[in-house]
Design a protein around this motif. Structure first.
Motif, PDB file in Angstrom:
ATOM      1  N   GLN A 241       4.311   6.261  -4.367  1.00 45.47           N
ATOM      2  CA  GLN A 241       5.631   5.915  -4.906  1.00 45.47           C
ATOM      3  C   GLN A 241       6.051   4.518  -4.444  1.00 45.47           C
ATOM      4  O   GLN A 241       6.692   3.770  -5.186  1.00 45.47           O
ATOM      5  CB  GLN A 241       6.682   6.930  -4.450  1.00 45.47           C
ATOM      6  CG  GLN A 241       6.561   8.315  -5.041  1.00 45.47           C
ATOM      7  CD  GLN A 241       7.581   9.270  -4.432  1.00 45.47           C
ATOM      8  OE1 GLN A 241       8.493   8.857  -3.713  1.00 45.47           O
ATOM      9  NE2 GLN A 241       7.422  10.549  -4.705  1.00 45.47           N
ATOM     10  N   LEU A 242       5.687   4.199  -3.206  1.00 46.13           N
ATOM     11  CA  LEU A 242       6.089   2.920  -2.621  1.00 46.13           C
ATOM     12  C   LEU A 242       5.108   1.793  -2.914  1.00 46.13           C
ATOM     13  O   LEU A 242       5.282   0.677  -2.423  1.00 46.13           O
ATOM     14  CB  LEU A 242       6.265   3.097  -1.111  1.00 46.13           C
ATOM     15  CG  LEU A 242       7.407   4.035  -0.684  1.00 46.13           C
ATOM     16  CD1 LEU A 242       7.368   4.279   0.818  1.00 46.13           C
ATOM     17  CD2 LEU A 242       8.758   3.459  -1.089  1.00 46.13           C
ATOM     18  N   GLY A 243       4.077   2.082  -3.682  1.00 47.32           N
ATOM     19  CA  GLY A 243       3.150   1.032  -4.115  1.00 47.32           C
ATOM     20  C   GLY A 243       1.884   0.894  -3.308  1.00 47.32           C
ATOM     21  O   GLY A 243       1.093  -0.028  -3.550  1.00 47.32           O
ATOM     22  N   CYS A 244       1.632   1.783  -2.347  1.00 49.15           N
ATOM     23  CA  CYS A 244       0.416   1.692  -1.534  1.00 49.15           C
ATOM     24  C   CYS A 244      -0.812   1.990  -2.391  1.00 49.15           C
ATOM     25  O   CYS A 244      -0.848   2.967  -3.131  1.00 49.15           O
ATOM     26  CB  CYS A 244       0.473   2.682  -0.370  1.00 49.15           C
ATOM     27  SG  CYS A 244       1.798   2.361   0.805  1.00 49.15           S
ATOM     28  N   GLU A 245      -1.813   1.151  -2.254  1.00 57.21           N
ATOM     29  CA  GLU A 245      -3.035   1.324  -3.037  1.00 57.21           C
ATOM     30  C   GLU A 245      -3.959   2.361  -2.403  1.00 57.21           C
ATOM     31  O   GLU A 245      -3.950   2.564  -1.186  1.00 57.21           O
ATOM     32  CB  GLU A 245      -3.780  -0.011  -3.147  1.00 57.21           C
ATOM     33  CG  GLU A 245      -3.041  -1.073  -3.938  1.00 57.21           C
ATOM     34  CD  GLU A 245      -3.815  -2.376  -4.014  1.00 57.21           C
ATOM     35  OE1 GLU A 245      -5.063  -2.341  -3.836  1.00 57.21           O
ATOM     36  OE2 GLU A 245      -3.197  -3.428  -4.236  1.00 57.21           O
ATOM     37  N   LEU A 246      -4.767   2.988  -3.261  1.00 60.25           N
ATOM     38  CA  LEU A 246      -5.783   3.931  -2.815  1.00 60.25           C
ATOM     39  C   LEU A 246      -7.163   3.312  -2.985  1.00 60.25           C
ATOM     40  O   LEU A 246      -7.365   2.432  -3.822  1.00 60.25           O
ATOM     41  CB  LEU A 246      -5.708   5.231  -3.612  1.00 60.25           C
ATOM     42  CG  LEU A 246      -4.407   6.034  -3.540  1.00 60.25           C
ATOM     43  CD1 LEU A 246      -4.502   7.262  -4.431  1.00 60.25           C
ATOM     44  CD2 LEU A 246      -4.085   6.437  -2.107  1.00 60.25           C
ATOM     45  N   THR A 247      -8.122   3.793  -2.208  1.00 58.91           N
ATOM     46  CA  THR A 247      -9.509   3.362  -2.372  1.00 58.91           C
ATOM     47  C   THR A 247     -10.139   4.138  -3.528  1.00 58.91           C
ATOM     48  O   THR A 247      -9.542   5.073  -4.070  1.00 58.91           O
ATOM     49  CB  THR A 247     -10.315   3.634  -1.091  1.00 58.91           C
ATOM     50  OG1 THR A 247     -10.417   5.057  -0.903  1.00 58.91           O
ATOM     51  CG2 THR A 247      -9.641   3.003   0.119  1.00 58.91           C
ATOM     52  N   GLU A 248     -11.359   3.791  -3.872  1.00 55.88           N
ATOM     53  CA  GLU A 248     -12.083   4.517  -4.919  1.00 55.88           C
ATOM     54  C   GLU A 248     -12.297   5.978  -4.538  1.00 55.88           C
ATOM     55  O   GLU A 248     -12.408   6.845  -5.405  1.00 55.88           O
ATOM     56  CB  GLU A 248     -13.431   3.849  -5.191  1.00 55.88           C
ATOM     57  CG  GLU A 248     -13.327   2.486  -5.848  1.00 55.88           C
ATOM     58  CD  GLU A 248     -14.682   1.895  -6.144  1.00 55.88           C
ATOM     59  OE1 GLU A 248     -15.695   2.570  -5.857  1.00 55.88           O
ATOM     60  OE2 GLU A 248     -14.738   0.758  -6.666  1.00 55.88           O
TER      61      GLU A 248
END
Length: 301
Positions: A241-248
């Motif tokens: 929600q806060l924009g943190c990216e995830l890895t593959e």
């Protein structure tokens, strides 16, 4: 709770979160640890490979950890579920399921992951007890026992190489036609690792201790432990929600200092990597707490 304004809010009060809390408490920071009380290892009977704590139950370790952290007067615990978060001018606001709102300069997510259970009957009941994920955590207790691997293809091959160190009575259950390559199959068989392609009907067990794998053709295979790597999802949606990216691989993306891709937000523990161990979570939590404190110092000095 009277105070709604903190230096740091930690979401997740298991090993990584409590460890981050200790680092911040010792740095005299006002910290709120929000925890729903549902750790992913809640069914695991004993924790291993953590020096000074080897063989204790996860509950024993976390209870002692919480008791020690509660001695630091600037640390507060709040036993509710955090459901959403927003960015503010000076940091972040976190909203809980009960409607309470708290603000902080920094956030640390120690929220873990949620395993997606197989729909094979008995899997869920045995998960964390005799259907296990990590030989470093549980392999010693099942060394030289009849052991299985529930996997196929490259994953089955890699796990087979690994588990072969703990037992020579090892079988790969592909639960359908094998997708192992000819070379992989030959190498596994060279090390006397059997491959069974029969489709599984259910796991026969007693209180989570697996006894037999029963196949749809009514045959069965006696087993004492089974390694599996189920799919998973992030336990908490707030980082996204806060924009943190995830890895593959669907972990929160962090740098070596536990910082996510969003300024002011840190993450530690199982939500960031595949090394699902108590000792590693504790180490990561300590780093996250120290780095959050360091960031506040740099901004205020």
């Amino acid at each position: 709770m009277d105070n709604k304004d903190f230096d740091v809010i930690i979401i997740g009060g298991s090993y990584a979160g409590i460890s981050a809390g200790m680092a911040l408490g010792r740095a005299l920071r006002n910290v709120l640890i929000i925890d729903s009380g549902k750790p992913c290892n809640i069914k695991t009977p004993h924790s291993h490979n953590f020096i000074t704590q080897d063989g204790k139950t996860p509950k024993e370790i976390s209870t002692l950890a919480k008791r020690q952290v509660q001695k630091y007067e600037t640390i507060k615990f709040y036993n509710k579920l955090a459901i959403s978060g927003i960015k503010t001018k000076n940091g972040f606001e976190i909203i809980t399921q009960s409607g309470d709102k708290f603000i902080a300069k920094k956030l640390i997510f120690a929220t873990g992951i949620k395993d997606i259970m197989s729909d094979i009957k008995g899997f869920t009941e045995c998960w964390g007890i005799s259907i296990i994920h990590c030989p470093y955590c549980h392999g010693y207790e099942y060394s030289n026992d009849k052991t299985g691997i529930l996997a196929n293809g490259d994953i089955a091959f890699e796990i087979g190489k690994l588990i072969n160190n703990w037992t020579k009575d090892l079988t790969v259950f592909t639960n359908g036609k094998s997708t192992l390559t000819i070379e992989q199959t030959e190498k596994l068989q060279k090390h006397n690792i059997k491959i069974i392609e029969n489709e599984i009907d259910y796991f026969e067990h007693k209180k989570g201790q697996i006894k037999n794998i029963v196949f749809k053709d009514k045959t069965s295979k006696k087993i004492k432990a089974l390694y599996a790597r189920p799919k998973f999802e992030q336990h908490c949606e707030i980082p996204k929600q806060l924009g943190c990216e995830l890895t593959e691989q669907n972990y929160l993306k962090i740098d070596p200092f536990q910082k996510t891709t969003e300024n002011g937000i840190f993450a530690c523990g199982d939500n960031t990597n595949m090394m699902r161990s108590v000792s590693y979570a504790v180490a990561m939590g300590g780093i996250a707490g120290a780095m959050a404190n360091r960031e506040i110092i740099e901004e205020e000095f």
